[in-house]
Motif scaffolding. Structure first.
Motif, PDB file in Angstrom:
ATOM      1  N   LEU A  74       0.810  -1.216   0.000  1.00 51.99           N
ATOM      2  CA  LEU A  74       0.000   0.000   0.000  1.00 51.99           C
ATOM      3  C   LEU A  74       0.846   1.270   0.000  1.00 51.99           C
ATOM      4  O   LEU A  74       0.450   2.283  -0.578  1.00 51.99           O
ATOM      5  N   ASP A  75       2.015   1.234   0.648  1.00 48.72           N
ATOM      6  CA  ASP A  75       2.846   2.429   0.774  1.00 48.72           C
ATOM      7  C   ASP A  75       3.563   2.711  -0.546  1.00 48.72           C
ATOM      8  O   ASP A  75       4.326   1.879  -1.053  1.00 48.72           O
ATOM      9  N   ALA A  76       3.353   3.898  -1.082  1.00 51.17           N
ATOM     10  CA  ALA A  76       3.892   4.229  -2.403  1.00 51.17           C
ATOM     11  C   ALA A  76       5.413   4.241  -2.416  1.00 51.17           C
ATOM     12  O   ALA A  76       6.044   3.796  -3.389  1.00 51.17           O
ATOM     13  N   ALA A  77       6.040   4.749  -1.349  1.00 49.49           N
ATOM     14  CA  ALA A  77       7.497   4.806  -1.305  1.00 49.49           C
ATOM     15  C   ALA A  77       8.096   3.408  -1.289  1.00 49.49           C
ATOM     16  O   ALA A  77       9.072   3.123  -1.991  1.00 49.49           O
ATOM     17  N   ASN A  78       7.514   2.517  -0.504  1.00 46.66           N
ATOM     18  CA  ASN A  78       8.011   1.148  -0.470  1.00 46.66           C
ATOM     19  C   ASN A  78       7.801   0.449  -1.809  1.00 46.66           C
ATOM     20  O   ASN A  78       8.673  -0.290  -2.286  1.00 46.66           O
ATOM     21  N   ALA A  79       6.642   0.673  -2.407  1.00 47.27           N
ATOM     22  CA  ALA A  79       6.358   0.039  -3.696  1.00 47.27           C
ATOM     23  C   ALA A  79       7.355   0.487  -4.755  1.00 47.27           C
ATOM     24  O   ALA A  79       7.797  -0.312  -5.595  1.00 47.27           O
ATOM     25  N   ALA A  80       7.742   1.752  -4.719  1.00 46.89           N
ATOM     26  CA  ALA A  80       8.711   2.264  -5.695  1.00 46.89           C
ATOM     27  C   ALA A  80      10.061   1.578  -5.536  1.00 46.89           C
ATOM     28  O   ALA A  80      10.720   1.221  -6.529  1.00 46.89           O
ATOM     29  N   VAL A  81      10.497   1.381  -4.285  1.00 49.18           N
ATOM     30  CA  VAL A  81      11.760   0.681  -4.046  1.00 49.18           C
ATOM     31  C   VAL A  81      11.661  -0.757  -4.554  1.00 49.18           C
ATOM     32  O   VAL A  81      12.595  -1.279  -5.187  1.00 49.18           O
ATOM     33  N   ALA A  82      10.528  -1.406  -4.290  1.00 51.31           N
ATOM     34  CA  ALA A  82      10.354  -2.788  -4.725  1.00 51.31           C
ATOM     35  C   ALA A  82      10.453  -2.899  -6.245  1.00 51.31           C
ATOM     36  O   ALA A  82      11.071  -3.837  -6.770  1.00 51.31           O
ATOM     37  N   ARG A  83       9.863  -1.945  -6.947  1.00 49.19           N
ATOM     38  CA  ARG A  83       9.943  -1.989  -8.416  1.00 49.19           C
ATOM     39  C   ARG A  83      11.391  -1.869  -8.883  1.00 49.19           C
ATOM     40  O   ARG A  83      11.811  -2.547  -9.822  1.00 49.19           O
ATOM     41  N   ASP A  84      12.152  -1.015  -8.226  1.00 50.10           N
ATOM     42  CA  ASP A  84      13.564  -0.864  -8.598  1.00 50.10           C
ATOM     43  C   ASP A  84      14.343  -2.150  -8.322  1.00 50.10           C
ATOM     44  O   ASP A  84      15.150  -2.597  -9.154  1.00 50.10           O
ATOM     45  N   LEU A  85      14.112  -2.746  -7.151  1.00 50.55           N
ATOM     46  CA  LEU A  85      14.856  -3.946  -6.786  1.00 50.55           C
ATOM     47  C   LEU A  85      14.517  -5.125  -7.691  1.00 50.55           C
ATOM     48  O   LEU A  85      15.353  -6.005  -7.915  1.00 50.55           O
ATOM     49  N   VAL A  94       1.998  -3.912  -7.109  1.00 53.37           N
ATOM     50  CA  VAL A  94       0.781  -3.115  -7.168  1.00 53.37           C
ATOM     51  C   VAL A  94       0.583  -2.393  -5.839  1.00 53.37           C
ATOM     52  O   VAL A  94       0.827  -2.960  -4.773  1.00 53.37           O
ATOM     53  N   GLU A  95       0.163  -1.144  -5.917  1.00 49.38           N
ATOM     54  CA  GLU A  95      -0.158  -0.373  -4.715  1.00 49.38           C
ATOM     55  C   GLU A  95      -1.618  -0.618  -4.385  1.00 49.38           C
ATOM     56  O   GLU A  95      -2.518  -0.090  -5.041  1.00 49.38           O
ATOM     57  N   ALA A  96      -1.838  -1.456  -3.387  1.00 48.90           N
ATOM     58  CA  ALA A  96      -3.198  -1.846  -3.017  1.00 48.90           C
ATOM     59  C   ALA A  96      -3.195  -2.315  -1.572  1.00 48.90           C
ATOM     60  O   ALA A  96      -2.147  -2.556  -0.975  1.00 48.90           O
ATOM     61  N   ASP A  97      -4.390  -2.443  -1.017  1.00 47.34           N
ATOM     62  CA  ASP A  97      -4.579  -2.900   0.356  1.00 47.34           C
ATOM     63  C   ASP A  97      -4.479  -4.416   0.379  1.00 47.34           C
ATOM     64  O   ASP A  97      -5.363  -5.114  -0.132  1.00 47.34           O
TER      65      ASP A  97
END
Length: 211
Positions: A74-85, A94-97
């Motif tokens: 859900l957290d946008a900052a964490n999701a962005a890091v995950a996409r990079d990794l 996906v950014e979702a609950d």
């Protein structure tokens, strides 16, 4: 930076509880990939955070190219890091609950399911309900890797029992003597159930993250 993103900084401290836990989870995910028959392997991660566990398991793994699936964060900052990794891997972030089972539509049944950093932040009733729903998200023989701190009250004994009641056998349970961390691996041994559609599985109740 969000509180949920800052929480991940402890992963970079050698010997910290989170760093040790991460190493265990990476090893258990790699073992789960090794255990699957040749061919595609579908992976789902609930509350995936920065995806360090999945990225670490795939790094150099001979089955990296077989793995597809979805990380839900859900957290946008964490999701962005995950996409990079996970750049270059056949995994979507996906950014979702993650507490809404609708977040997994189209990505299940999965062969490997990660429920890490979840059980320490929800009620016991929601833990039990989530475990009971996992056969809907799992393929035959799927492995679920989960974490839960062992601080008082230690819920890990109950969690292990609830997995058994839901049709899973325990493959491993890591509980270092010097740290209040627990990492479990359970394998589905009953037939999977059909995905029942969107509904609420759990809601976070903690204001500060705890695994």
């Amino acid at each position: 930076m969000s509180e949920w993103a800052r929480w991940h900084e402890a992963y970079d401290i050698p010997g910290s509880a989170l760093a040790v836990r991460l190493g265990i989870v990476i090893r258990r995910v790699a073992e789960a990939l090794d255990a699957r028959a040749p061919g595609p392997v579908r992976l789902v991660s609930m509350c995936a955070g920065q995806g360090r566990d999945v990225a670490g398991a795939l790094d150099g793994h001979p089955r990296r190219g077989d793995v597809t699936g979805r990380l839900v964060e859900l957290d946008a900052a964490n999701a962005a890091v995950a996409r990079d990794l996970l750049a270059g891997a056949a995994l979507e972030v996906v950014e979702a609950d993650a507490g809404d089972s609708g977040a997994y539509a189209g990505a299940v049944p999965a062969d490997v399911v990660l429920v890490c950093g979840v059980f320490g932040n929800i009620t016991d009733d929601d833990i039990r309900a989530t475990i009971a729903a996992l056969p809907e998200l799992c393929a035959a023989g799927a492995r679920v890797i989960w974490t839960r701190h062992r601080g008082a009250p230690d819920a890990t004994a109950g969690i292990r029992r609830w997995f058994a009641e839901a049709g899973f056998r325990e493959v491993a349970f890591d509980a270092p003597d010097d740290l209040e961390i627990g990492v479990g691996v359970h394998e589905l041994v009953v037939p999977p159930r059909p995905y029942a559609g969107p509904r609420r599985l759990f809601s976070f109740v903690r204001r500060a993250p705890r695994g």
